[in-house]
Design a protein around this motif. Structure first.
Motif, PDB file in Angstrom:
ATOM      1  N   THR A   1      10.016  -2.077  27.355  1.00  0.00           N
ATOM      2  CA  THR A   1      10.701  -2.155  28.628  1.00  0.00           C
ATOM      3  C   THR A   1      10.130  -3.349  29.402  1.00  0.00           C
ATOM      4  OG1 THR A   1      11.241   0.117  28.500  1.00  0.00           O
ATOM      5  CG2 THR A   1      11.674  -0.932  30.674  1.00  0.00           C
ATOM      6  N   ALA A   2       8.600  -3.311  29.501  1.00  0.00           N
ATOM      7  CA  ALA A   2       7.831  -3.947  30.312  1.00  0.00           C
ATOM      8  C   ALA A   2       7.559  -5.284  29.660  1.00  0.00           C
ATOM      9  CB  ALA A   2       6.604  -3.511  30.901  1.00  0.00           C
ATOM     10  N   SER A   3       7.260  -5.157  28.256  1.00  0.00           N
ATOM     11  CA  SER A   3       6.537  -6.286  27.814  1.00  0.00           C
ATOM     12  C   SER A   3       7.224  -6.322  26.007  1.00  0.00           C
ATOM     13  CB  SER A   3       5.207  -6.624  27.829  1.00  0.00           C
ATOM     14  OG  SER A   3       4.398  -5.562  27.296  1.00  0.00           O
ATOM     15  N   ILE A   4       7.214  -7.623  25.811  1.00  0.00           N
ATOM     16  CA  ILE A   4       7.578  -7.733  24.198  1.00  0.00           C
ATOM     17  C   ILE A   4       6.308  -8.283  23.465  1.00  0.00           C
ATOM     18  CG2 ILE A   4       8.926  -9.179  22.604  1.00  0.00           C
ATOM     19  CD1 ILE A   4      11.308  -8.507  24.258  1.00  0.00           C
ATOM     20  N   LEU A   5       5.852  -7.778  22.437  1.00  0.00           N
ATOM     21  CA  LEU A   5       4.899  -8.106  21.478  1.00  0.00           C
ATOM     22  C   LEU A   5       5.320  -8.531  20.151  1.00  0.00           C
ATOM     23  CD1 LEU A   5       3.410  -6.069  23.680  1.00  0.00           C
ATOM     24  CD2 LEU A   5       1.369  -6.380  22.294  1.00  0.00           C
ATOM     25  N   VAL A   6       5.031  -9.772  19.527  1.00  0.00           N
ATOM     26  CA  VAL A   6       5.593 -10.122  18.279  1.00  0.00           C
ATOM     27  C   VAL A   6       4.416 -10.184  17.242  1.00  0.00           C
ATOM     28  CG1 VAL A   6       6.823 -11.693  16.911  1.00  0.00           C
ATOM     29  CG2 VAL A   6       7.612 -11.412  19.230  1.00  0.00           C
ATOM     30  N   TYR A   7       4.515  -9.471  16.202  1.00  0.00           N
ATOM     31  CA  TYR A   7       3.418  -9.494  15.234  1.00  0.00           C
ATOM     32  C   TYR A   7       4.023 -10.202  13.752  1.00  0.00           C
ATOM     33  CZ  TYR A   7      -0.045  -7.472  11.877  1.00  0.00           C
ATOM     34  OH  TYR A   7      -1.010  -7.222  10.969  1.00  0.00           O
ATOM     35  N   VAL A   8       3.475 -11.368  13.443  1.00  0.00           N
ATOM     36  CA  VAL A   8       3.614 -11.980  12.089  1.00  0.00           C
ATOM     37  C   VAL A   8       2.861 -11.412  11.306  1.00  0.00           C
ATOM     38  CG1 VAL A   8       4.349 -14.276  11.261  1.00  0.00           C
ATOM     39  CG2 VAL A   8       4.849 -13.925  13.528  1.00  0.00           C
ATOM     40  N   LYS A   9       3.548 -10.955  10.099  1.00  0.00           N
ATOM     41  CA  LYS A   9       2.547 -10.567   8.711  1.00  0.00           C
ATOM     42  C   LYS A   9       1.697 -11.747   8.405  1.00  0.00           C
ATOM     43  CE  LYS A   9       3.120  -8.401   4.291  1.00  0.00           C
ATOM     44  NZ  LYS A   9       3.901  -7.734   3.559  1.00  0.00           N
ATOM     45  N   GLY A  10       0.389 -11.511   8.383  1.00  0.00           N
ATOM     46  CA  GLY A  10      -0.454 -12.594   7.868  1.00  0.00           C
ATOM     47  C   GLY A  10      -1.156 -13.243   9.121  1.00  0.00           C
TER      48      GLY A  10
ATOM     49  N   VAL B   1       1.094 -12.860  17.742  1.00  0.00           N
ATOM     50  CA  VAL B   1       1.202 -14.067  17.895  1.00  0.00           C
ATOM     51  C   VAL B   1       2.044 -14.391  19.350  1.00  0.00           C
ATOM     52  CG1 VAL B   1       1.355 -14.984  15.603  1.00  0.00           C
ATOM     53  CG2 VAL B   1       3.633 -14.285  16.663  1.00  0.00           C
ATOM     54  N   LEU B   2       2.458 -13.304  20.003  1.00  0.00           N
ATOM     55  CA  LEU B   2       3.236 -13.502  21.053  1.00  0.00           C
ATOM     56  C   LEU B   2       3.138 -12.289  22.077  1.00  0.00           C
ATOM     57  CD1 LEU B   2       6.108 -15.542  21.602  1.00  0.00           C
ATOM     58  CD2 LEU B   2       6.419 -13.273  22.545  1.00  0.00           C
ATOM     59  N   GLN B   3       2.708 -12.350  23.411  1.00  0.00           N
ATOM     60  CA  GLN B   3       2.818 -11.232  24.027  1.00  0.00           C
ATOM     61  C   GLN B   3       3.232 -11.602  25.624  1.00  0.00           C
ATOM     62  OE1 GLN B   3      -0.941  -8.819  24.409  1.00  0.00           O
ATOM     63  NE2 GLN B   3       0.087  -7.531  26.147  1.00  0.00           N
ATOM     64  N   GLU B   4       4.678 -11.143  25.939  1.00  0.00           N
ATOM     65  CA  GLU B   4       5.152 -11.576  27.282  1.00  0.00           C
ATOM     66  C   GLU B   4       5.888 -10.568  27.806  1.00  0.00           C
ATOM     67  OE1 GLU B   4       6.400 -15.414  28.173  1.00  0.00           O
ATOM     68  OE2 GLU B   4       5.718 -16.445  26.212  1.00  0.00           O
TER      69      GLU B   4
ATOM     70  N   GLU C   1      -1.933  -3.166  22.756  1.00  0.00           N
ATOM     71  CA  GLU C   1      -1.139  -3.826  21.297  1.00  0.00           C
ATOM     72  C   GLU C   1      -1.015  -2.743  20.192  1.00  0.00           C
ATOM     73  OE1 GLU C   1      -4.247  -6.650  20.482  1.00  0.00           O
ATOM     74  OE2 GLU C   1      -3.591  -8.088  22.247  1.00  0.00           O
ATOM     75  N   CYS C   2      -1.276  -1.379  20.210  1.00  0.00           N
ATOM     76  CA  CYS C   2      -1.395  -0.578  19.152  1.00  0.00           C
ATOM     77  C   CYS C   2      -0.176  -0.474  18.540  1.00  0.00           C
ATOM     78  CB  CYS C   2      -1.772   0.919  19.765  1.00  0.00           C
ATOM     79  SG  CYS C   2      -3.348   1.565  19.298  1.00  0.00           S
ATOM     80  N   VAL C   3       1.039  -0.354  19.495  1.00  0.00           N
ATOM     81  CA  VAL C   3       2.300  -0.159  18.740  1.00  0.00           C
ATOM     82  C   VAL C   3       2.745  -1.277  18.059  1.00  0.00           C
ATOM     83  CG1 VAL C   3       4.744   0.239  19.200  1.00  0.00           C
ATOM     84  CG2 VAL C   3       3.138   1.520  20.483  1.00  0.00           C
ATOM     85  N   ALA C   4       2.371  -2.586  18.497  1.00  0.00           N
ATOM     86  CA  ALA C   4       2.854  -3.809  17.733  1.00  0.00           C
ATOM     87  C   ALA C   4       1.995  -3.917  16.434  1.00  0.00           C
ATOM     88  CB  ALA C   4       2.563  -4.914  18.831  1.00  0.00           C
ATOM     89  N   ILE C   5       0.524  -3.684  16.510  1.00  0.00           N
ATOM     90  CA  ILE C   5      -0.147  -3.886  15.578  1.00  0.00           C
ATOM     91  C   ILE C   5       0.431  -2.538  14.222  1.00  0.00           C
ATOM     92  CG2 ILE C   5      -2.376  -3.080  14.487  1.00  0.00           C
ATOM     93  CD1 ILE C   5      -3.576  -4.043  17.215  1.00  0.00           C
ATOM     94  N   GLY C   6       0.858  -1.399  14.773  1.00  0.00           N
ATOM     95  CA  GLY C   6       1.275  -0.560  13.984  1.00  0.00           C
ATOM     96  C   GLY C   6       2.544  -0.955  13.229  1.00  0.00           C
TER      97      GLY C   6
ATOM     98  N   ASP D   1       7.855 -12.039   7.708  1.00  0.00           N
ATOM     99  CA  ASP D   1       8.201 -10.584   8.168  1.00  0.00           C
ATOM    100  C   ASP D   1       7.521 -10.460   9.402  1.00  0.00           C
ATOM    101  OD1 ASP D   1       9.536  -9.834   5.928  1.00  0.00           O
ATOM    102  OD2 ASP D   1       7.611  -8.880   4.705  1.00  0.00           O
ATOM    103  N   VAL D   2       8.258  -9.877  10.377  1.00  0.00           N
ATOM    104  CA  VAL D   2       7.956  -9.810  11.783  1.00  0.00           C
ATOM    105  C   VAL D   2       8.246  -8.350  12.131  1.00  0.00           C
ATOM    106  CG1 VAL D   2       8.772 -10.788  13.987  1.00  0.00           C
ATOM    107  CG2 VAL D   2       8.852 -12.246  12.065  1.00  0.00           C
ATOM    108  N   GLY D   3       7.014  -7.921  12.986  1.00  0.00           N
ATOM    109  CA  GLY D   3       7.091  -6.580  13.501  1.00  0.00           C
ATOM    110  C   GLY D   3       7.383  -6.920  15.130  1.00  0.00           C
TER     111      GLY D   3
END
Length: 340
Positions: free
Chosen positions: A13-22, A26-29, A311-316, A6-8
């Motif tokens: 617009t400026a950067s993409i953050l990927v959150y993987v459950k558990g 894992v990625l911020q670019e 990271e707030c939005v990605a964590i949420g 499950d991925v959030g």
């Protein structure tokens, strides 16, 4: 090899953050892609591509496929999403479930574009969550309570101002003025005052190092290099934080105005809650020096930036993976049919 993830995703617009459950983030670019125009082949994505901005030969273009928080180039966004999902997850037996956050003011057409790009990029199901809600969850607020919380989320392309209570947005305003507009304002100011043209990256460096919305205790300085517009030759200029205060005045005032507008429309009971609890700022734009002080000064309400503002939005978004079923129920029938 995992079966399914499950991925959030904070599709900024400026950067993409990927959150993987558990696993967490894992990625911020940076959301930048470099493409060879002749072959239409991806040459670089993320940080590598960002370094190429403004430095590419004719056949290579470095572009940002998202503008003002929404997709401006559908095909490239889809390919970029696919790249980031594969990079974050590696090989999966089953397709992942994705939850992507979008600005609170997006239209149905823009929502549909995000869902289609995500599903084409390899998701089995895609859910959407509004940025202010994701930011509030990421900042650790309990949004299910009948209390008013005010969030000011300043990203690269949009600023979302929202009052949240009982898990939903009561009043909100989304403006297409944010970090990128601050960079543009700096570029324009330097051109006007010093007759010098500077690049996108230099403008961002100025904003980060000496940019401010409220005066520093001591004036700060930074050297910036660019091209003299009169002679066409390279030029080096010392820019002060006082210059930056003047340069950033316009975009900052628009953000302040949006905060005022939302406060004016807030029901009295919730306004009292906000007065007690304060205003919470999230997103990279909230790190601009003195912006919290300025909002506090103009509204009279305590204002603070969240601890993990970027990271707030990605964590949420990641935490809300636990509420996927609730999100599915809240989707309107038009969208819901897309998830069956």
């Amino acid at each position: 090899m995992a079966l399914r993830a499950d991925v959030g995703i904070d599709l900024g617009t400026a950067s993409i953050l990927v959150y993987v459950k558990g696993k967490g983030i894992v990625l911020q670019e940076p959301s930048v892609v470099a493409i060879d125009q002749h072959t239409n082949k991806f040459l670089a994505v993320g940080e590598e591509a960002r370094k190429m901005l403004g430095r590419t030969p004719g056949n290579i273009i470095a572009i940002r496929p998202l503008k003002d928080g929404v997709i401006s180039d559908y095909n490239i966004t889809e390919r970029m999403l696919k790249y980031f999902i594969q990079k974050a997850l590696g090989r999966m037996i089953l397709k992942p479930r994705l939850i992507i956050c979008v600005p609170s003011g997006v239209t149905e057409v823009e929502k549909r574009a995000v869902i289609e790009a995500s599903n084409e990029a390899g998701a089995i199901k895609t859910y959407l969550i509004e940025e202010p809600i994701a930011a509030a969850i990421g900042a650790g607020l309990d949004i299910t309570e009948p209390n008013g919380n005010m969030i000011v989320d300043i990203g690269g392309g949009t600023t979302d101002v929202a009052v949240i209570s009982l898990g939903g947005i009561v009043v909100s305003k989304s403006i297409k003025i944010a970090g990128d507009d601050c960079d543009d304002a700096i570029t324009r100011y330097i051109r006007k005052k010093y007759n010098m043209m500077i690049g996108e990256r230099s403008a961002e460096e100025l904003k980060v190092n000496v940019g401010c919305a409220y005066p520093f205790e001591e004036v700060r300085y930074m050297n910036v290099k660019g091209r003299n517009l009169l002679t066409g030759l390279p030029l080096n200029v010392e820019v002060s934080s006082t210059d930056m205060l003047e340069a950033l005045n316009e975009p900052v005032q628009e953000i302040i105005e949006a905060v005022h507008e939302v406060l004016e429309k807030t029901p009295p009971e919730l306004a009292a809650d906000i007065s007690n609890r304060g205003i919470l700022m999230t997103g990279g734009g909230s790190l601009l020096y003195g912006l919290d002080k300025l909002i506090e000064k103009t509204t009279g309400i305590t204002t603070r930036a969240a601890e993990d503002a970027v990271e707030c939005v990605a964590i949420g978004t990641g935490k809300s993976l636990d509420w996927v079923e609730v999100l599915e129920k809240s989707m309107d029938s038009g969208q819901k049919s897309r998830f069956r």
